[in-house]
Design an enzyme around this catalytic site. Sequence first.
Site, PDB file in Angstrom:
ATOM      1  N   CYS A 149      -2.241   4.687  10.664  1.00 30.30           N
ATOM      2  CA  CYS A 149      -2.049   5.951  11.396  1.00 30.30           C
ATOM      3  C   CYS A 149      -3.364   6.282  12.108  1.00 30.30           C
ATOM      4  O   CYS A 149      -3.839   7.410  12.079  1.00 30.30           O
ATOM      5  CB  CYS A 149      -1.598   7.075  10.480  1.00 30.30           C
ATOM      6  SG  CYS A 149      -2.675   7.393   9.061  1.00 30.30           S
ATOM      7  N   CYS A 187       0.875  -1.184   0.000  1.00 28.96           N
ATOM      8  CA  CYS A 187       0.000   0.000   0.000  1.00 28.96           C
ATOM      9  C   CYS A 187       0.907   1.227   0.000  1.00 28.96           C
ATOM     10  O   CYS A 187       0.848   2.070   0.896  1.00 28.96           O
ATOM     11  CB  CYS A 187      -0.917   0.004   1.209  1.00 28.96           C
ATOM     12  SG  CYS A 187      -1.829  -1.538   1.486  1.00 28.96           S
TER      13      CYS A 187
END
Length: 410
Positions: A346, A224
């Site tokens: 995140c 990714c």
Amino acid sequence: MKLHTNTVHGVITAIDEIFHQNKYADKVIERTLRSNPKWGARDRGFIAESVYEMVRWWRLINEVSPSDDLYHLFGTYWLLQGQELPSWREFKGIDPRDVENRYQKIQERAILQSIPDWLDEMGANLLGDKWEKELDTLNQEAEVVLRVNTLKTTRENLMNRLAEDGIDTYTPTGYKDALVLAKRQNVFRNPAFKEGLFEVQDASSQLVAAALDVQPGMRVIDACAGAGGKALHLAALMENKGRILAMDTEAWKLQNAKLRARRDGVSIIEPKAIEGNKTIKRLKESADRLLLDVPCSGLGVLKRNPDTKWKLTPESIEKVQKIQEEILQNYPSMLKPGGIMVYATCSILPTENEMQIAKFLASEKGKDFELIEDKKVLAQESGFDGFYIAKLRKKESSTPQESETAPETE
């Protein structure tokens, strides 16, 4: 501090684009600053900071402003900063005492912390006693953190080089490739950046590549990869020896990775677009290391992307969790037995983090993996972005699914 009509107008225009045209704050600010070449460093700093802070405290500002007029909202923000308003006609109708009185009457945490009610409820349910302090921290301005490109320089040499240009930095404990700017400033124009001596990357984000335990000569897949920030870090850790496949479902993002690699002196990154499950199947058990830096809510990086909280919905978080689950079910097949996989977000929400890993390990495809360790990085504890990093190993005994290789029997 004295206000100037042209810079305040710049802030107003940017805020209008962000909230009324639903555009992303960082892109809007970039365009706004380019719109007037006569603005100096102080003007540009004022605009960028004012826009980000208004976005950060948008709900609170609206709660205590006398109206939803954009100049009234700016004037209210300015008063909340402890500043005085000039006697401009645009600020007519704003009484500082009324603003202060309205502010003092607010009791609700969601308004004081300037977040949607649903998000406050979700965070409190999932993080409990840690939620309020995490909100406090995420509402503070983010520091600017650099990652030293060790292919071209050392941390000490870069620190000295930047100091010669008037850019003071310090070394944070526990992050061997990081330098933090003592004062916020634009470093992208600095010659050291153009020479590829550093990238701008938060300290928490720098922990992700390090968790993979890469070695020179390995074959690594960053599944990714986006614009390639972590792939570049991996390349430096591998001493630019081996091969990194930087993959993404959106091919246009990978173009930026190629440009950054050239600047950084990296030659081992190969961009590859993911064109459905066939791409994944062709790479079965081909990687020594696999990085899944998956799409997420971004709630750990509200310091630097405060507009995220106004674009998220409960439905969008649920959707991204399904994407995370799909990636965990499909992408790990690219890892060799005995290899290491890192799953990272995140986000600070357990539903995107440890709960996803637990669900994966309990699934049929997850039985071939074991969790080595995981790290929950809260902003209140690190001082940097909120992150989650899980390190897993694919068991040596894992074998291809029989259904894929065995001939049919009558």
